[in-house]
Design a protein around this motif. Sequence first.
Motif, PDB file in Angstrom:
ATOM      1  N   CYS A 213      19.887   5.967  28.425  1.00  0.00           N
ATOM      2  CA  CYS A 213      20.400   6.120  29.838  1.00  0.00           C
ATOM      3  C   CYS A 213      19.876   7.369  30.509  1.00  0.00           C
ATOM      4  O   CYS A 213      19.615   8.333  29.826  1.00  0.00           O
ATOM      5  N   PHE A 214      19.330   7.237  31.692  1.00  0.00           N
ATOM      6  CA  PHE A 214      18.749   8.096  32.492  1.00  0.00           C
ATOM      7  C   PHE A 214      19.619   9.503  32.456  1.00  0.00           C
ATOM      8  O   PHE A 214      18.924  10.493  32.458  1.00  0.00           O
ATOM      9  N   TYR A 215      20.760   9.215  33.001  1.00  0.00           N
ATOM     10  CA  TYR A 215      21.533  10.469  33.151  1.00  0.00           C
ATOM     11  C   TYR A 215      22.272  11.114  31.809  1.00  0.00           C
ATOM     12  O   TYR A 215      22.313  12.374  31.873  1.00  0.00           O
ATOM     13  N   CYS A 216      22.808  10.406  30.800  1.00  0.00           N
ATOM     14  CA  CYS A 216      23.677  11.051  29.836  1.00  0.00           C
ATOM     15  C   CYS A 216      22.979  10.921  28.249  1.00  0.00           C
ATOM     16  O   CYS A 216      23.204  11.445  27.385  1.00  0.00           O
ATOM     17  N   PHE A 217      21.764   9.917  28.133  1.00  0.00           N
ATOM     18  CA  PHE A 217      20.804   9.885  26.970  1.00  0.00           C
ATOM     19  C   PHE A 217      21.705   8.890  26.238  1.00  0.00           C
ATOM     20  O   PHE A 217      21.416   8.779  24.924  1.00  0.00           O
ATOM     21  N   ARG A 218      22.670   8.232  26.457  1.00  0.00           N
ATOM     22  CA  ARG A 218      23.610   7.364  25.777  1.00  0.00           C
ATOM     23  C   ARG A 218      22.569   5.985  25.472  1.00  0.00           C
ATOM     24  O   ARG A 218      21.635   5.819  26.306  1.00  0.00           O
ATOM     25  N   GLU A 219      22.587   5.586  24.221  1.00  0.00           N
ATOM     26  CA  GLU A 219      21.834   4.463  23.930  1.00  0.00           C
ATOM     27  C   GLU A 219      21.929   3.114  24.688  1.00  0.00           C
ATOM     28  O   GLU A 219      23.422   3.056  24.990  1.00  0.00           O
ATOM     29  N   ILE A 220      20.879   2.511  25.320  1.00  0.00           N
ATOM     30  CA  ILE A 220      21.316   1.365  26.327  1.00  0.00           C
ATOM     31  C   ILE A 220      20.354   0.257  25.525  1.00  0.00           C
ATOM     32  O   ILE A 220      19.433   0.284  24.723  1.00  0.00           O
ATOM     33  N   SER A 221      20.817  -0.957  26.052  1.00  0.00           N
ATOM     34  CA  SER A 221      20.130  -2.131  25.672  1.00  0.00           C
ATOM     35  C   SER A 221      19.520  -2.958  26.888  1.00  0.00           C
ATOM     36  O   SER A 221      20.258  -2.952  28.008  1.00  0.00           O
ATOM     37  N   VAL A 222      18.499  -3.849  26.722  1.00  0.00           N
ATOM     38  CA  VAL A 222      18.143  -4.647  28.036  1.00  0.00           C
ATOM     39  C   VAL A 222      18.472  -6.140  27.441  1.00  0.00           C
ATOM     40  O   VAL A 222      18.109  -6.855  28.242  1.00  0.00           O
ATOM     41  N   ILE A 223      19.107  -6.343  26.219  1.00  0.00           N
ATOM     42  CA  ILE A 223      19.330  -7.866  25.895  1.00  0.00           C
ATOM     43  C   ILE A 223      20.554  -8.240  26.667  1.00  0.00           C
ATOM     44  O   ILE A 223      21.598  -7.546  26.565  1.00  0.00           O
ATOM     45  N   PHE A 224      20.477  -9.151  27.476  1.00  0.00           N
ATOM     46  CA  PHE A 224      21.490  -9.868  28.017  1.00  0.00           C
ATOM     47  C   PHE A 224      22.839 -10.196  27.214  1.00  0.00           C
ATOM     48  O   PHE A 224      22.759 -10.899  26.167  1.00  0.00           O
ATOM     49  N   ILE A 249      14.575   2.838  49.321  1.00  0.00           N
ATOM     50  CA  ILE A 249      15.626   3.150  48.339  1.00  0.00           C
ATOM     51  C   ILE A 249      15.535   2.122  47.205  1.00  0.00           C
ATOM     52  O   ILE A 249      15.964   2.289  46.030  1.00  0.00           O
ATOM     53  N   ASP A 250      15.235   0.756  47.469  1.00  0.00           N
ATOM     54  CA  ASP A 250      14.787  -0.055  46.476  1.00  0.00           C
ATOM     55  C   ASP A 250      13.507   0.219  45.818  1.00  0.00           C
ATOM     56  O   ASP A 250      12.997  -0.934  45.039  1.00  0.00           O
ATOM     57  N   GLY A 251      12.753   1.080  46.004  1.00  0.00           N
ATOM     58  CA  GLY A 251      11.458   1.197  45.459  1.00  0.00           C
ATOM     59  C   GLY A 251      11.696   1.884  44.205  1.00  0.00           C
ATOM     60  O   GLY A 251      12.839   2.513  43.497  1.00  0.00           O
ATOM     61  N   ILE A 252      10.511   1.708  43.583  1.00  0.00           N
ATOM     62  CA  ILE A 252      10.536   2.176  41.817  1.00  0.00           C
ATOM     63  C   ILE A 252      10.632   3.690  41.900  1.00  0.00           C
ATOM     64  O   ILE A 252      11.538   3.927  40.805  1.00  0.00           O
ATOM     65  N   ALA A 253      10.599   4.262  42.708  1.00  0.00           N
ATOM     66  CA  ALA A 253      10.854   5.932  42.456  1.00  0.00           C
ATOM     67  C   ALA A 253      12.104   6.112  42.290  1.00  0.00           C
ATOM     68  O   ALA A 253      12.562   7.336  42.071  1.00  0.00           O
ATOM     69  N   ASN A 254      13.210   5.243  43.078  1.00  0.00           N
ATOM     70  CA  ASN A 254      14.515   5.487  43.296  1.00  0.00           C
ATOM     71  C   ASN A 254      15.336   4.888  42.304  1.00  0.00           C
ATOM     72  O   ASN A 254      16.418   4.737  42.285  1.00  0.00           O
ATOM     73  N   LEU A 255      14.751   4.257  41.082  1.00  0.00           N
ATOM     74  CA  LEU A 255      15.372   3.194  40.491  1.00  0.00           C
ATOM     75  C   LEU A 255      15.486   3.715  38.796  1.00  0.00           C
ATOM     76  O   LEU A 255      14.344   4.489  38.532  1.00  0.00           O
ATOM     77  N   VAL A 256      16.508   3.782  38.105  1.00  0.00           N
ATOM     78  CA  VAL A 256      16.792   4.348  36.956  1.00  0.00           C
ATOM     79  C   VAL A 256      17.542   3.276  36.349  1.00  0.00           C
ATOM     80  O   VAL A 256      18.209   2.764  36.894  1.00  0.00           O
ATOM     81  N   LEU A 257      17.492   3.288  34.862  1.00  0.00           N
ATOM     82  CA  LEU A 257      18.576   2.402  34.195  1.00  0.00           C
ATOM     83  C   LEU A 257      19.611   3.459  33.559  1.00  0.00           C
ATOM     84  O   LEU A 257      19.287   4.711  33.002  1.00  0.00           O
ATOM     85  N   ALA A 258      20.934   3.252  33.698  1.00  0.00           N
ATOM     86  CA  ALA A 258      22.116   3.830  33.209  1.00  0.00           C
ATOM     87  C   ALA A 258      22.928   3.111  32.598  1.00  0.00           C
ATOM     88  O   ALA A 258      22.992   1.911  32.600  1.00  0.00           O
ATOM     89  N   CYS A 259      23.700   3.851  31.653  1.00  0.00           N
ATOM     90  CA  CYS A 259      24.696   3.228  30.864  1.00  0.00           C
ATOM     91  C   CYS A 259      25.892   2.485  31.832  1.00  0.00           C
ATOM     92  O   CYS A 259      25.952   3.358  32.920  1.00  0.00           O
ATOM     93  N   GLN A 260      26.764   1.900  31.485  1.00  0.00           N
ATOM     94  CA  GLN A 260      27.730   1.525  32.472  1.00  0.00           C
ATOM     95  C   GLN A 260      28.861   2.477  32.732  1.00  0.00           C
ATOM     96  O   GLN A 260      29.340   2.490  33.883  1.00  0.00           O
ATOM     97  N   GLU A 261      29.070   3.307  31.665  1.00  0.00           N
ATOM     98  CA  GLU A 261      29.992   4.494  32.107  1.00  0.00           C
ATOM     99  C   GLU A 261      29.415   5.558  33.142  1.00  0.00           C
ATOM    100  O   GLU A 261      30.018   5.842  33.831  1.00  0.00           O
ATOM    101  N   CYS A 262      28.118   5.757  32.836  1.00  0.00           N
ATOM    102  CA  CYS A 262      27.525   6.508  34.122  1.00  0.00           C
ATOM    103  C   CYS A 262      27.431   5.924  35.380  1.00  0.00           C
ATOM    104  O   CYS A 262      27.665   6.514  36.242  1.00  0.00           O
TER     105      CYS A 262
END
Length: 343
Positions: A213-224, A249-262
């Motif tokens: 996770c970009f914010y908290c470093f919790r492990e994430i997955s990209v598998i649906f 705002i929808d540009g790459i520079a503003n996109l991160v992956l986050a866990c559901q909790e964050c």
Amino acid sequence: MSRFYELEPIAENYWRAIILFGRNSASYKFALAKTLFDFYSSGKTHITLEELAVPYATHLCEHLKEHPKQGTSEQSTFLDKLRAFNKGAVEKDEMISNTVRYGFVNVLDAFHNVHGKEIDVRFFIDERNKKNAIQLTDDFMLLGEQQQFANFAQETESRWRLVESAWENNLPRNLMLVEYEEEGSLLMGVNAIRRTSVTPARPALNGYQKGRCFYCFREISVIFGNEKMAEVDHFFPHKLKQCDNRKPIDGIANLVLACQECNRGENGKFDRLPSIELLERLFNRNEYLITSHHPLRETLISQTGNTTEKRQAYLQEAYNCSIEHLAISGRKWQPKQQGAAIF
């Protein structure tokens, strides 16, 4: 920028270094990587070139059907042979023999090369001179035991699609951008003529966050369907468009992956503005992408500025705009760290 991976010299990061930062003059590296995944699932470690050729050529043929340009060179005997197979002009046996003859000339030698030097971990040993084969190493087999292994195939495919898009849309950067589309969670290629799907957003971003996770470093997955499925988050709130619709705002520079909790948990971010510390992390992430060979480099530069100073000013302006126009005051949002700060 290979130092990013040398900070934590483990097989998982060396693998991502190959896929994300290895030289891209043709797509053979991606096809070979996906082929190695195929053999991992079979448990086979000693693989002849004839055995290797079947899935390797199949992966390339599948991509050639949708993306005829699979390299920077204008001519390729090997790719011409695969195109002929796709058209039904040659039989499968001939396609395989052509792959053995032409398909591995450079990719086996160059696979472990990143930024002009060979990485310290090898995932296969080249035994062409003695046995006309390769041998998967213990490091590769151990890689398969990591929780992130399931993400690697999707990350490889996503990187491949991004490179294809960059080759096919050989346009000036102001005519070709990549933006996020909420519906389908896709990265879309946008130019003056058309808007086309490039790749799912999650695997395209995941490798650079090392599956965290970009914010908290919790492990994430990209598998649906995975319970740790990552969510695409807008660092600056999406409603920032209300004050300035020119901001990507929808540009790459503003996109991160986050866990559901964050992203939307009990103490999640929602439309709150992240802390200055997290803004610094976003800036470093964007600079990291720009200084790599990443196909999104030109999009980032076009959207945020052509110098480090301009890009820093762009983020500061967006941060100030969020505070002033969205009436954000007081303490900014930052979650409790849930894992090691590995990027």
